[in-house]
Design an enzyme around this catalytic site. Structure first.
Site, PDB file in Angstrom:
ATOM      1  N   GLY A  88       0.815  -1.301  -0.104  1.00 44.64           N
ATOM      2  CA  GLY A  88      -0.036  -0.093   0.076  1.00 44.64           C
ATOM      3  C   GLY A  88       0.783   1.231  -0.101  1.00 44.64           C
ATOM      4  CE  LYS A 114       2.216 -14.107  -5.561  1.00 44.93           C
ATOM      5  NZ  LYS A 114       1.055 -13.171  -5.150  1.00 44.93           N
ATOM      6  NE  ARG A 141       4.834 -10.354   2.345  1.00 45.06           N
ATOM      7  CZ  ARG A 141       3.683  -9.515   2.345  1.00 45.06           C
ATOM      8  NH1 ARG A 141       3.562  -8.760   3.463  1.00 45.06           N
ATOM      9  NH2 ARG A 141       2.814  -9.565   1.530  1.00 45.06           N
ATOM     10  CE  LYS A 201      -2.954  -9.752  10.952  1.00 37.80           C
ATOM     11  NZ  LYS A 201      -2.572 -11.046  12.142  1.00 37.80           N
TER      12      LYS A 201
HETATM   13  P1  13P Z   1       4.489 -12.481  -0.673  1.00 41.49           P
HETATM   14  O1  13P Z   1       3.121 -11.865  -0.042  1.00 41.49           O
HETATM   15  O2  13P Z   1       4.533 -13.813  -0.373  1.00 41.49           O
HETATM   16  O3  13P Z   1       5.448 -11.678  -0.246  1.00 41.49           O
HETATM   17  O4  13P Z   1       4.358 -12.209  -2.103  1.00 41.49           O
HETATM   18  C1  13P Z   1       4.665 -10.979  -2.524  1.00 41.49           C
HETATM   19  C2  13P Z   1       4.042 -10.789  -3.956  1.00 41.49           C
HETATM   20  O5  13P Z   1       2.816 -11.158  -4.354  1.00 41.49           O
HETATM   21  C3  13P Z   1       5.092 -10.654  -5.136  1.00 41.49           C
HETATM   22  O6  13P Z   1       4.503 -10.115  -6.226  1.00 41.49           O
END
Ligand code: 13P
Length: 349
Positions: free
Chosen positions: A15, A204, A269, A296
């Site tokens: 954000g 994904k 993450r 989150k």
């Molecule tokens: P994470 O939320 O697993 O960090 O993925 C980030 C993301 O969507 C990268 O495009």
């Protein structure tokens, strides 16, 4: 001029990253008001309000430390104030909070406003699976586009070159959204496929959980590549199963598709949390609390939502990877069971 607003619950660095880009761009765009209001879920940092810190030091020290925001990005703790005068509303927050936000701002939106969702999640309702743009449109009754891509927020904030995909049905609106987001280091490509872009971004994250299991098991690059390949094909199969002809297959080859699966399975993450899940045996919510300092995640929640959908349709055997990932997350199946039944024929998809 026309004001723009970004909404952000804190809780997610994307954000603030989006506000940083849009703030820089609107300052150069004659059609837009200079101020970008960013809704920040208020919290105290060392005894000071986060919104005060952002508005005096121009850094979101909590969720995007080390990256200066332009002075025209103004943090407000009230979501209604953030959206009230905005013609362009950018929605970025973990998907588990979206309905509450929509219920809060409903009735305070300009009738000629339009929105774009950067949320990488999906919802389940009594009408089946719902994308975030469908949910936003249903509640606010305004046009809604989507933006998703291989976009790890911290790397964008460091202005490292990347691409993103905007899904927008109206070609004129697409030009406006592109002008708000495109920069030399954040290259926007527009497609006329709003929900295809969203499905890619949400699904994904389930694949990324699988990739994290592989890392936790200390298996190698070949194994992870196999999970990425099968996961990508299950993503496409599921999106087509839900939306059929409503989605363009070519969207899967945009940044929101193939590229986002790759970056999230290596640097995301969700991947990291899943690796720790295997190595520590702790639950996902527990690890989220311990490792992510208030952020989150979507992956394990989306794995649950996807499973409830494919289970209710009686098609789990068409999605063995998604099913295995769900069972490892929620049913105590050991991580190596991720490989069960993966020899699926995708050649007719
Ligand atoms: P994470 O939320 O697993 O960090 O993925 C980030 C993301 O969507 C990268 O495009």
């Amino acid at each position: 001029g026309v004001p723009a607003a970004a909404t952000n619950a804190g809780l997610d660095p994307m954000g603030t990253t989006a506000a940083r880009i849009v703030g820089t761009n609107v300052a150069k765009l004659a059609d837009f008001d200079d101020t970008v209001k960013i809704w920040v879920h208020e919290e105290l940092v060392d005894g000071r309000k986060l919104t005060d810190i952002i508005n005096t030091e121009h850094v979101n020290v909590r969720y995007l430390p080390g990256h200066k925001l332009p002075d025209n990005v103004v943090a407000v703790p009230d979501a209604i104030e953030a959206v009230r005068d905005a013609t362009h509303i950018i929605v970025v927050l973990p998907h588990q909070y979206i309905q509450h936000l929509l219920d809060t701002v409903h009735g305070s939106i300009l009738p000629n406003a339009s929105a774009i969702s950067l949320i990488k999640g999906i919802g389940i309702s009594d009408q089946g699976m719902t994308t975030m743009t469908q949910l936003i449109h249903r509640t606010l009754a305004i046009p809604v586009s989507s933006l998703s891509g291989a976009n790890i927020a911290n790397e964008i904030a460091e202005e490292k070159y990347c691409e993103t995909t905007i899904g927008c049905q109206d070609p004129d609106e697409a030009i406006v959204w592109r002008s708000l987001f495109n920069t030399p280091y954040f290259q926007v490509n527009c497609v006329a496929d709003v929900i295809g872009v969203e499905f890619c971004g949400a699904l994904k994250n389930v694949v990324a959980v699988g990739a994290g299991f592989i890392d936790g098991l200390h298996l190698g690059n070949n194994t992870k590549a196999a999970i990425i390949r099968i996961g990508f094909l299950e993503m496409r199969r599921l999106a087509m199963h839900i939306a059929g002809g409503g989605i363009q297959e070519s969207t899967f080859m945009e940044s929101c598709g193939l590229a986002d699966v790759i970056t999230t399975c290596y640097g995301g993450r969700n991947r990291r949390l899943a690796q720790e899940f295997v190595q520590t045996g702790k639950s996902m919510p527990q690890l989220e609390k311990e490792l992510l300092d208030g952020q989150k995640l979507q992956g394990y929640l989306t794995a649950g939502e996807v499973h409830s959908y494919i289970d209710s349709c009686g098609v789990t055997d068409h999605f063995p990877l998604f099913t295995n990932i769900y069972q490892i997350c929620y049913e105590n199946k050991p991580p190596h069971t991720i490989f069960a039944g993966l020899n699926v024929d995708f050649s007719r998809d």
